[in-house]
Scaffold this active site. Structure first.
Site, mmCIF file in Angstrom:
data_model
loop_
_atom_site.group_PDB
_atom_site.id
_atom_site.type_symbol
_atom_site.label_atom_id
_atom_site.label_comp_id
_atom_site.label_asym_id
_atom_site.label_seq_id
_atom_site.Cartn_x
_atom_site.Cartn_y
_atom_site.Cartn_z
ATOM 1 C CE LYS A 1 -4.060 1.743 2.494
ATOM 2 N NZ LYS A 1 -4.956 1.934 1.354
HETATM 3 N N1 PPE Z 1 -8.076 -1.444 -2.476
HETATM 4 C C1 PPE Z 1 -7.460 -0.246 -2.456
HETATM 5 C C2 PPE Z 1 -6.807 0.237 -3.686
HETATM 6 C C3 PPE Z 1 -7.468 0.511 -1.284
HETATM 7 O O1 PPE Z 1 -6.860 1.692 -1.272
HETATM 8 C C4 PPE Z 1 -8.119 0.017 -0.130
HETATM 9 C C5 PPE Z 1 -8.159 0.817 1.124
HETATM 10 C C6 PPE Z 1 -8.741 -1.250 -0.205
HETATM 11 C C7 PPE Z 1 -8.677 -1.948 -1.393
HETATM 12 C C8 PPE Z 1 -9.388 -1.884 0.984
HETATM 13 O O2 PPE Z 1 -8.435 -2.329 1.913
HETATM 14 P P1 PPE Z 1 -8.746 -2.417 3.472
HETATM 15 O O3 PPE Z 1 -8.871 -1.026 3.960
HETATM 16 O O4 PPE Z 1 -7.577 -3.132 4.044
HETATM 17 O O5 PPE Z 1 -10.009 -3.185 3.607
HETATM 18 N N2 PPE Z 1 -8.166 2.224 0.948
HETATM 19 C C9 PPE Z 1 -7.815 3.070 2.046
HETATM 20 C C10 PPE Z 1 -7.502 4.479 1.612
HETATM 21 C C11 PPE Z 1 -8.629 5.315 1.115
HETATM 22 C C12 PPE Z 1 -8.192 6.734 0.815
HETATM 23 O O6 PPE Z 1 -8.929 7.437 0.097
HETATM 24 O O7 PPE Z 1 -7.152 7.178 1.334
HETATM 25 C C13 PPE Z 1 -8.817 2.992 3.172
HETATM 26 O O8 PPE Z 1 -9.949 2.547 2.971
HETATM 27 O O9 PPE Z 1 -8.442 3.340 4.287
#
Ligand code: PPE
Length: 307
Positions: free
Chosen positions: A155
């Site tokens: 990430k």
């Molecule tokens: N895919 C992506 C690309 C992504 O950024 C997130 C989280 C997810 C899937 C879901 O992952 P999880 O949070 O572990 O369930 N995106 C983060 C950032 C958002 C932002 O705008 O900044 C979040 O949800 O915290």
């Protein structure tokens, strides 16, 4: 309200948490980060899947050869004390490690690794009413990164340049979000969320090998769905299966569990939150709002000790 920020081991006032314009990260996007939520449950404040998030932060750092000068336990403690000191009962938590000073040029190895943790209030990510009514989305014209280009298991800050292209296009066209396809045209995920599809009672989601972020909410929803007796298949799904789905929803820390009601103006199911989505969503909120937590997904936040 603006809360103190944990900056390389110390809590500093919000206004003082600054970096130099010649920090490596500003030029090259060389950061790794997390998004975590702390919920005010009926049984007190708890951080959702703290260990898994901090572990993913360290995994992301490892991929980029970034040495975070703290242990996983130290970062967990730092997160808990940053929340306590903020006085917030529920919040969004943003830990971030980045390449700081040490000269410019692509090579980040000489640069410092700085670590920060910020907390703030963050409501419904995809707009008011999204959790109940669902959102309108499009299939993005930008693909998710191909394997062996940008590592999707990390990430990393730089990955979100691609996500921002998707999000801007969607917003400017009047959608809430865009769904990205993988480099070979199969369903991947939203710009900041994982994606689930339901047809004839079976739940489908893309495998992590299709360059998606291995979402922690995704993992939680897979667990919850299996416990409710549903079959979940992690497999490659074609774009057009979106239009034929009975139900679709996004998962993510910020997005939580958000139903999708239209894709490219195709109405999904009844054009509102579907029954299985609703069931899984309420099972998720039973953990984070009611504090019914059979998996120990919540870590209690200690009360702030006043000086
Ligand atoms: N895919 C992506 C690309 C992504 O950024 C997130 C989280 C997810 C899937 C879901 O992952 P999880 O949070 O572990 O369930 N995106 C983060 C950032 C958002 C932002 O705008 O900044 C979040 O949800 O915290």
């Amino acid at each position: 309200m603006q809360h103190d920020i944990w900056f390389n081991g110390k809590l500093v006032p919000y206004e003082d948490a600054k970096i130099h314009v010649l920090s490596h990260v500003v030029h090259y996007g060389s950061s790794v980060f997390e998004g975590i939520r702390c919920y005010e449950t009926k049984k007190g404040s708890g951080v959702f899947r703290l260990r898994e998030h901090v572990r993913r932060l360290f995994d992301s750092a490892k991929i980029y050869r970034m040495e975070i000068p703290y242990s996983i336990e130290e970062i967990e403690q730092a997160i808990l004390s940053t929340i306590s000191q903020s006085g917030l009962k529920s919040c969004y938590i943003r830990p971030l490690a980045f390449r700081g000073m040490g000269g410019l040029g692509v090579n980040p190895l000489p640069n410092d690794v700085d670590t920060v943790i910020a907390v703030w209030n963050w409501g419904a990510y995809l707009g008011d009413g999204a959790l109940e009514q669902g959102v309108d989305v499009e299939v993005a014209s930008w693909n998710r990164m191909a394997p062996n280009t940008f590592p999707s298991l990390a990430k990393a800050g730089g990955n979100y340049l691609n996500a921002a292209l998707v999000k801007m296009d969607a917003i400017l066209k009047g959608y809430n979000e865009g769904i990205m396809l993988s480099s070979n045209g199969l369903l991947a995920e939203g710009s900041g969320e994982n994606l689930f599809l339901i047809r004839d009672g079976v739940i489908y989601t893309a495998p992590t090998s299709l360059s998606i972020l291995p979402g922690i909410t995704r993992d939680s929803l897979i667990t919850i769905a299996r416990e409710h007796g549903y079959t979940i298949e992690e497999r490659a799904i074609q774009r057009e299966a979106l239009y034929l789905a009975d139900e679709l929803f996004f998962t993510g820390t910020a997005a939580e569990v958000t139903p999708i009601r239209t894709v490219d103006k195709h109405v999904i199911g009844e054009g509102k939150r579907g029954p299985i989505t609703e069931k899984l969503q309420s099972a998720f909120f039973d953990v984070v709002k009611n504090g019914n937590d059979p998996h120990n997904w919540l870590t209690a936040v200690p009360e702030a000790v006043s000086a």
